[in-house]
Design a protein around this motif. Structure first.
Motif, PDB file in Angstrom:
ATOM      1  N   LEU A   6       0.709  -1.016  -0.008  1.00 44.74           N
ATOM      2  CA  LEU A   6      -0.098  -0.067  -0.182  1.00 44.74           C
ATOM      3  C   LEU A   6       0.797   1.207   0.022  1.00 44.74           C
ATOM      4  CD1 LEU A   6      -2.891   1.155   0.197  1.00 44.74           C
ATOM      5  CD2 LEU A   6      -2.773   1.099   2.635  1.00 44.74           C
ATOM      6  N   GLU A   7       1.923   1.234   0.758  1.00 48.53           N
ATOM      7  CA  GLU A   7       2.723   2.344   0.893  1.00 48.53           C
ATOM      8  C   GLU A   7       3.361   2.627  -0.300  1.00 48.53           C
ATOM      9  OE1 GLU A   7       6.840   3.654   2.980  1.00 48.53           O
ATOM     10  OE2 GLU A   7       5.480   2.358   4.260  1.00 48.53           O
ATOM     11  N   ASN A   8       4.020   1.618  -1.156  1.00 47.86           N
ATOM     12  CA  ASN A   8       4.504   1.908  -2.481  1.00 47.86           C
ATOM     13  C   ASN A   8       3.602   2.154  -3.503  1.00 47.86           C
ATOM     14  OD1 ASN A   8       7.151   1.365  -1.503  1.00 47.86           O
ATOM     15  ND2 ASN A   8       6.911  -1.022  -1.780  1.00 47.86           N
ATOM     16  N   ALA A   9       2.566   1.705  -3.449  1.00 46.65           N
ATOM     17  CA  ALA A   9       1.389   1.932  -4.478  1.00 46.65           C
ATOM     18  C   ALA A   9       0.836   3.388  -4.410  1.00 46.65           C
ATOM     19  CB  ALA A   9       0.397   0.937  -4.436  1.00 46.65           C
ATOM     20  N   SER A  10       0.928   3.908  -3.133  1.00 43.09           N
ATOM     21  CA  SER A  10       0.380   5.244  -2.822  1.00 43.09           C
ATOM     22  C   SER A  10       1.088   6.391  -3.092  1.00 43.09           C
ATOM     23  CB  SER A  10      -0.050   5.370  -1.375  1.00 43.09           C
ATOM     24  OG  SER A  10      -1.024   4.414  -1.026  1.00 43.09           O
ATOM     25  N   ILE A  11       2.543   6.135  -3.578  1.00 39.74           N
ATOM     26  CA  ILE A  11       3.602   7.012  -3.986  1.00 39.74           C
ATOM     27  C   ILE A  11       2.924   7.896  -5.184  1.00 39.74           C
ATOM     28  CG2 ILE A  11       5.743   7.818  -4.589  1.00 39.74           C
ATOM     29  CD1 ILE A  11       6.632   5.275  -3.050  1.00 39.74           C
ATOM     30  N   ARG A  12       2.832   9.382  -5.049  1.00 42.11           N
ATOM     31  CA  ARG A  12       2.524  10.020  -6.228  1.00 42.11           C
ATOM     32  C   ARG A  12       3.573  10.332  -7.069  1.00 42.11           C
ATOM     33  NH1 ARG A  12      -1.537  15.141  -6.722  1.00 42.11           N
ATOM     34  NH2 ARG A  12      -1.091  15.411  -8.717  1.00 42.11           N
ATOM     35  N   GLN A  13       3.514  10.145  -8.499  1.00 39.70           N
ATOM     36  CA  GLN A  13       4.495  10.395  -9.337  1.00 39.70           C
ATOM     37  C   GLN A  13       4.339  11.728  -9.980  1.00 39.70           C
ATOM     38  OE1 GLN A  13       7.160   8.506 -10.017  1.00 39.70           O
ATOM     39  NE2 GLN A  13       6.236   7.025  -8.332  1.00 39.70           N
ATOM     40  N   ASP A  14       4.966  12.566  -9.731  1.00 37.60           N
ATOM     41  CA  ASP A  14       4.924  14.060 -10.320  1.00 37.60           C
ATOM     42  C   ASP A  14       5.511  13.990 -11.760  1.00 37.60           C
ATOM     43  OD1 ASP A  14       3.558  14.892  -8.197  1.00 37.60           O
ATOM     44  OD2 ASP A  14       5.602  15.557  -7.009  1.00 37.60           O
ATOM     45  N   ARG A  25      -1.260   2.375 -11.362  1.00 35.60           N
ATOM     46  CA  ARG A  25      -1.128   1.616 -10.404  1.00 35.60           C
ATOM     47  C   ARG A  25      -1.376  -0.015 -11.080  1.00 35.60           C
ATOM     48  NH1 ARG A  25      -3.397   6.230  -7.758  1.00 35.60           N
ATOM     49  NH2 ARG A  25      -1.720   7.253  -6.515  1.00 35.60           N
ATOM     50  N   ALA A  26      -0.830  -0.975 -10.398  1.00 36.68           N
ATOM     51  CA  ALA A  26      -1.328  -2.256 -10.944  1.00 36.68           C
ATOM     52  C   ALA A  26      -2.123  -3.169  -9.673  1.00 36.68           C
ATOM     53  CB  ALA A  26       0.141  -3.098 -11.180  1.00 36.68           C
ATOM     54  N   VAL A  27      -2.368  -2.381  -8.561  1.00 43.51           N
ATOM     55  CA  VAL A  27      -2.964  -2.712  -7.374  1.00 43.51           C
ATOM     56  C   VAL A  27      -3.940  -1.853  -7.225  1.00 43.51           C
ATOM     57  CG1 VAL A  27      -1.199  -4.315  -6.593  1.00 43.51           C
ATOM     58  CG2 VAL A  27      -1.474  -1.849  -5.887  1.00 43.51           C
ATOM     59  N   ASP A  28      -5.317  -2.476  -6.673  1.00 42.22           N
ATOM     60  CA  ASP A  28      -6.387  -1.633  -6.110  1.00 42.22           C
ATOM     61  C   ASP A  28      -6.020  -1.320  -4.796  1.00 42.22           C
ATOM     62  OD1 ASP A  28      -8.641  -0.521  -5.688  1.00 42.22           O
ATOM     63  OD2 ASP A  28      -9.884  -2.293  -6.053  1.00 42.22           O
ATOM     64  N   ILE A  29      -5.986   0.073  -4.587  1.00 40.51           N
ATOM     65  CA  ILE A  29      -5.139   0.508  -3.288  1.00 40.51           C
ATOM     66  C   ILE A  29      -6.524   0.555  -2.278  1.00 40.51           C
ATOM     67  CG2 ILE A  29      -4.670   2.540  -2.058  1.00 40.51           C
ATOM     68  CD1 ILE A  29      -2.910   3.382  -4.518  1.00 40.51           C
ATOM     69  N   LYS A  30      -7.766   0.701  -2.646  1.00 35.11           N
ATOM     70  CA  LYS A  30      -8.809   0.795  -1.846  1.00 35.11           C
ATOM     71  C   LYS A  30      -9.161  -0.630  -1.199  1.00 35.11           C
ATOM     72  CE  LYS A  30     -13.382   2.349  -1.296  1.00 35.11           C
ATOM     73  NZ  LYS A  30     -14.576   3.162  -2.047  1.00 35.11           N
ATOM     74  N   LYS A  31      -8.944  -1.624  -2.095  1.00 38.49           N
ATOM     75  CA  LYS A  31      -9.130  -3.084  -1.693  1.00 38.49           C
ATOM     76  C   LYS A  31      -8.094  -3.523  -0.694  1.00 38.49           C
ATOM     77  CE  LYS A  31      -9.311  -7.805  -3.815  1.00 38.49           C
ATOM     78  NZ  LYS A  31      -9.366  -8.517  -5.025  1.00 38.49           N
ATOM     79  N   ILE A  32      -6.684  -3.008  -1.104  1.00 36.46           N
ATOM     80  CA  ILE A  32      -5.745  -3.356  -0.135  1.00 36.46           C
ATOM     81  C   ILE A  32      -5.833  -2.736   1.374  1.00 36.46           C
ATOM     82  CG2 ILE A  32      -2.956  -3.166   0.455  1.00 36.46           C
ATOM     83  CD1 ILE A  32      -2.903  -3.511  -2.733  1.00 36.46           C
ATOM     84  N   GLN A  33      -6.393  -1.480   1.273  1.00 34.98           N
ATOM     85  CA  GLN A  33      -6.536  -0.704   2.475  1.00 34.98           C
ATOM     86  C   GLN A  33      -7.695  -1.453   3.223  1.00 34.98           C
ATOM     87  OE1 GLN A  33      -4.780   1.808   3.775  1.00 34.98           O
ATOM     88  NE2 GLN A  33      -6.006   1.003   5.631  1.00 34.98           N
ATOM     89  N   ASN A  34      -8.705  -2.114   2.535  1.00 36.31           N
ATOM     90  CA  ASN A  34      -9.783  -2.804   3.353  1.00 36.31           C
ATOM     91  C   ASN A  34      -9.210  -4.040   3.935  1.00 36.31           C
ATOM     92  OD1 ASN A  34     -11.619  -0.623   2.633  1.00 36.31           O
ATOM     93  ND2 ASN A  34     -12.277  -1.820   0.644  1.00 36.31           N
ATOM     94  N   GLN A  35      -8.142  -4.677   3.087  1.00 36.91           N
ATOM     95  CA  GLN A  35      -7.894  -6.122   3.558  1.00 36.91           C
ATOM     96  C   GLN A  35      -7.060  -5.720   4.932  1.00 36.91           C
ATOM     97  OE1 GLN A  35      -6.010  -7.334  -0.027  1.00 36.91           O
ATOM     98  NE2 GLN A  35      -7.248  -9.163  -0.060  1.00 36.91           N
ATOM     99  N   ILE A  36      -6.302  -4.596   4.989  1.00 36.91           N
ATOM    100  CA  ILE A  36      -5.479  -4.147   6.128  1.00 36.91           C
ATOM    101  C   ILE A  36      -6.359  -4.100   7.039  1.00 36.91           C
ATOM    102  CG2 ILE A  36      -3.852  -2.399   7.034  1.00 36.91           C
ATOM    103  CD1 ILE A  36      -2.823  -2.148   4.209  1.00 36.91           C
ATOM    104  N   ASP A  37      -7.369  -3.245   7.049  1.00 32.82           N
ATOM    105  CA  ASP A  37      -8.274  -2.776   8.026  1.00 32.82           C
ATOM    106  C   ASP A  37      -9.186  -3.971   8.608  1.00 32.82           C
ATOM    107  OD1 ASP A  37      -8.050  -0.072   7.516  1.00 32.82           O
ATOM    108  OD2 ASP A  37      -9.431   0.299   6.310  1.00 32.82           O
ATOM    109  N   SER A  38      -9.540  -4.904   7.722  1.00 34.92           N
ATOM    110  CA  SER A  38     -10.182  -6.237   8.194  1.00 34.92           C
ATOM    111  C   SER A  38      -9.032  -7.327   9.016  1.00 34.92           C
ATOM    112  CB  SER A  38     -10.564  -6.923   7.055  1.00 34.92           C
ATOM    113  OG  SER A  38     -11.139  -8.039   7.506  1.00 34.92           O
ATOM    114  N   LEU A  39      -7.906  -7.380   8.509  1.00 39.03           N
ATOM    115  CA  LEU A  39      -7.099  -8.121   9.423  1.00 39.03           C
ATOM    116  C   LEU A  39      -6.610  -7.535  10.571  1.00 39.03           C
ATOM    117  CD1 LEU A  39      -4.637  -9.072   6.323  1.00 39.03           C
ATOM    118  CD2 LEU A  39      -6.039 -10.660   7.779  1.00 39.03           C
TER     119      LEU A  39
END
Length: 61
Positions: A6-14, A25-39
């Protein structure tokens, strides 16, 4: 591990111009954040149950 993804995928590229490489992004940030919250919630609930047992069970010496 999910936190790191999540940290690496959230980096903004200027980009300074349109000719620079655009990153997608190759990953769904919202889905990963929901998994982290659930765990995290499951971990807190398990920890609470363990602490509860620590206070209610007498250890035989």
């Amino acid at each position: 591990m999910l936190d790191e993804i999540l940290e690496n995928a959230s980096i903004r590229q200027d980009r300074y111009s349109r000719s620079e490489v655009k990153y997608y992004r190759a990953v769904d940030i919202k889905k990963i954040q929901n998994q982290i919250d659930s765990l995290s919630k499951e971990y807190r609930e398990l920890d609470f149950k363990i602490q509860e047992k620590n206070w209610t069970v007498n250890v035989i010496e």
